[in-house]
Write a protein that holds these residues in place. Structure first.
Motif, PDB file in Angstrom:
ATOM      1  N   THR A  91      11.338  38.185 -10.887  1.00  0.00           N
ATOM      2  CA  THR A  91      10.867  37.753 -12.371  1.00  0.00           C
ATOM      3  C   THR A  91      10.499  36.248 -12.330  1.00  0.00           C
ATOM      4  N   SER A  92      11.083  35.568 -11.676  1.00  0.00           N
ATOM      5  CA  SER A  92      10.650  34.140 -11.958  1.00  0.00           C
ATOM      6  C   SER A  92       9.195  33.824 -11.151  1.00  0.00           C
ATOM      7  N   TRP A 111       6.397  35.570 -13.169  1.00  0.00           N
ATOM      8  CA  TRP A 111       6.217  34.696 -14.168  1.00  0.00           C
ATOM      9  C   TRP A 111       5.103  33.427 -13.774  1.00  0.00           C
ATOM     10  N   GLN A 122       5.821  38.793  -7.219  1.00  0.00           N
ATOM     11  CA  GLN A 122       7.280  39.606  -7.034  1.00  0.00           C
ATOM     12  C   GLN A 122       7.069  40.126  -5.670  1.00  0.00           C
ATOM     13  N   VAL A 140      11.273  45.662 -15.722  1.00  0.00           N
ATOM     14  CA  VAL A 140      12.518  45.192 -15.097  1.00  0.00           C
ATOM     15  C   VAL A 140      12.575  46.241 -13.811  1.00  0.00           C
ATOM     16  N   CYS A 144       9.857  45.270 -11.513  1.00  0.00           N
ATOM     17  CA  CYS A 144       9.830  44.051 -10.895  1.00  0.00           C
ATOM     18  C   CYS A 144      10.672  44.309  -9.521  1.00  0.00           C
TER      19      CYS A 144
END
Length: 551
Positions: free
Chosen positions: A4-5, A8, A21, A265, A268
């Motif tokens: 996720t990080s 982003w 990802q 989610v 991801c």
């Protein structure tokens, strides 16, 4: 969390989240931090399966037959061109320029057809694009991925017979085709049956939380049943999506609605897990194949889309921009990698196949979205996803080459088109037709300059709707100026929308009655797509203007 990080962070760099990802998966995998071993990856298999099922059903859900009315010719030729030209470019170049095994080249050739649905749709929404090009693009993505899944299953069946040391001359194409089509047919039947069952049950379900639960259960059952009988789970879920979205127009957004909260989610995790399979050493070894794949796939996409749109008689904007817009590649391609990873018959080519595809996906998800965004801009449809005065006249609501011996016959044709293209459930056809004919008997709605605007009344609860019929030859009806009618716009309005009715009527009369250039362009178009581009183009914003939020 890491996936996720980095997703982003990729978005902050104006890159697709999927790129970050996949990089996260590489960092967590054996090529870097080695935080996950093979057993750890296997423990997450249920999430991978659910993500694959989501990808399949989402692709199928974008093939809504009602919305694709008048686009069939474009999609037919694109299906033929993409299923032949792109695989031939990719497979032929890899076989000619490398010593790659034939079954590896075959798998890569069929996988090259896929396009990233999530990336394309996200860009369309982000840019608020709408029009004939966007409609064609979204349908093309669904068609491409559908054909990719089916072609890939054929390639898998052939690949199982093409192991090391196999005499290729002994491989029977007929046997491969019969076996593959049988397995695909079973998958389609499973998906269709589950969609029908889900539809029957959901007719009795009103609460959204129950609808979500039932849809998830249906999706998992479809994937599990297909896996149990050893047929393609992706094809089964694709069939589920297609049938479900076409069973009821009222539920055509079912997939988006029920999976919107948790789909990001799940995907991801899916893309991060895909990155775990990418070995940097294998990526280096497969670098030449990946480069050839990228070049051949890009050329194949551009050529096949161009050829298909020329054969289909598409508008210039669609011909020019469809190919570049189809370059993104992610979800379906990664899903097919996961299938090969879990198939022991391909053990000898799994690592190199994974490395080539994930390398190509990473590049395509950097370059592809840029190409798609440019194509959307060149199409002139960015920012068009806002309410306009005659929004009800989309491509599927227009017919060209209209023929009718009498005005009454023409009106009857347009009433039928109105009911079918706007899918007016609960509207009495005879009552609507009667209201139009009664109004016509009171005073003719043939306004002159080739324009007629018959109108009738809809029950309360509907918005203002309409359809357009165009005849280059002209319809021989009595008119004030003696000219044949070349454009008929049937308006259907509830009693509470009279002001909007008068607004549209005045705009049509003013524009088509006073602008000979507009008349010439519209009356003699070749297809409904050309007419739609004229009605909703930048040059007609003074007539078909954007409505305020209050409207």
């Amino acid at each position: 969390m890491i996936g996720t990080s980095l997703g982003w962070m990729a978005q902050r760099l104006r890159l697709p989240a999927v790129t970050g990802q996949i990089v996260a998966g590489v960092l967590l995998g054996p090529s870097a931090l080695a935080l996950f071993d093979e057993a750890g990856v296997q423990d997450l298999a249920p999430l991978t399966h659910f993500a694959l099922a989501l990808i399949g059903v989402t692709v199928g859900a974008h093939l809504n037959v009602r919305r694709l009315r008048n686009a069939g010719r474009r999609l037919f030729w694109l299906l033929i061109a993409e299923a032949t030209i792109t695989p031939l470019f990719v497979g032929g170049l890899i076989l000619a320029a490398t010593d790659a095994p034939p079954r590896l080249a075959l798998l890569l050739a069929t996988l090259a057809v896929s396009t990233a649905p999530a990336t394309v749709i996200a860009l369309v929404r982000e840019t608020r694009s709408r029009g004939v090009f966007v409609k064609t693009l979204i349908a093309a993505v669904a068609i491409n991925n559908m054909s990719c899944i089916f072609l890939f299953e054929l390639a898998r069946s052939a690949g199982r017979l093409m192991g090391p040391g196999t005499d290729l001359a002994a491989v029977s194409a007929a046997d491969v085709l019969v076996t593959s089509m049988g397995r695909l047919g079973q998958a389609v039947i499973i998906g269709a049956a589950m969609a029908a069952l889900n539809h029957i049950i959901t007719l009795r379900v009103l609460r959204s939380e129950r609808l979500t639960t039932l849809s998830v259960v249906t999706l998992l059952l479809t994937f599990g049943l297909a896996s149990f009988v050893e047929v393609s789970p992706l094809a089964a879920c694709l069939s589920l999506g297609v049938v479900q979205t076409n069973l009821s127009p009222l539920r055509e957004r079912l997939v988006d609605a029920v999976f919107a909260d948790f789909e990001p989610v799940i995907l991801c995790v899916f893309f991060t897990l895909a990155g775990l399979h990418l070995s940097l050493s294998q990526a280096a070894a497969g670098g030449m194949i990946a480069l050839l794949f990228l070049l051949a796939r890009g050329a194949g996409k551009l050529v096949s889309a161009r050829v298909a749109m020329i054969l289909a008689g598409a508008t210039h904007r669609v011909r020019q921009n469809l190919g570049p817009a189809l370059l993104p590649q992610a979800g379906v391609a990664v899903g097919l990698v996961i299938l090969i990873q879990s198939d022991p018959a391909f053990g000898a080519v799994q690592e190199i196949f994974t490395a080539v595809v994930l390398t190509a996906v990473t590049v395509n998800e950097i370059v592809g979205p840029l190409a798609t965004r440019v194509a959307l801009g060149r199409s002139g449809e960015i920012g068009q996803d806002r309410a306009r005065l005659v929004d009800f006249l989309q491509e599927e609501n227009i017919v060209t080459g209209m023929h009718a011996g009498t005005l009454e016959e023409a009106i009857e044709q347009l009433v039928d088109l109105l009911i079918s293209s706007h899918h007016l459930q609960g509207v009495d056809r005879e009552e609507l037709l009667r209201s139009v004919l009664e109004r016509e008997a009171q005073i003719s709605t043939c306004l002159g300059e080739g324009l007629a605007v018959p109108h009738g009344e809809l029950p309360e609860g509907f918005g203002m709707l309409g359809v357009m019929g165009l005849s280059a030859e002209g319809l021989p009806f009595p008119t004030p100026d003696g000219q044949p009618v070349r454009c008929m716009v049937l308006l259907a309005t509830p009693h509470g929308e009279r002001d909007r009715h008068l607004e549209v009527l005045a705009a049509l009369a003013r524009t088509l009655g006073g602008d000979p250039v507009m008349r010439q362009q519209l009356y003699f178009v070749d297809t409904p797509a050309h007419a739609c581009e004229i009605l909703h183009g930048e040059d007609t914003e003074a007539f078909n203007y954007f409505l305020s939020e209050e409207d």
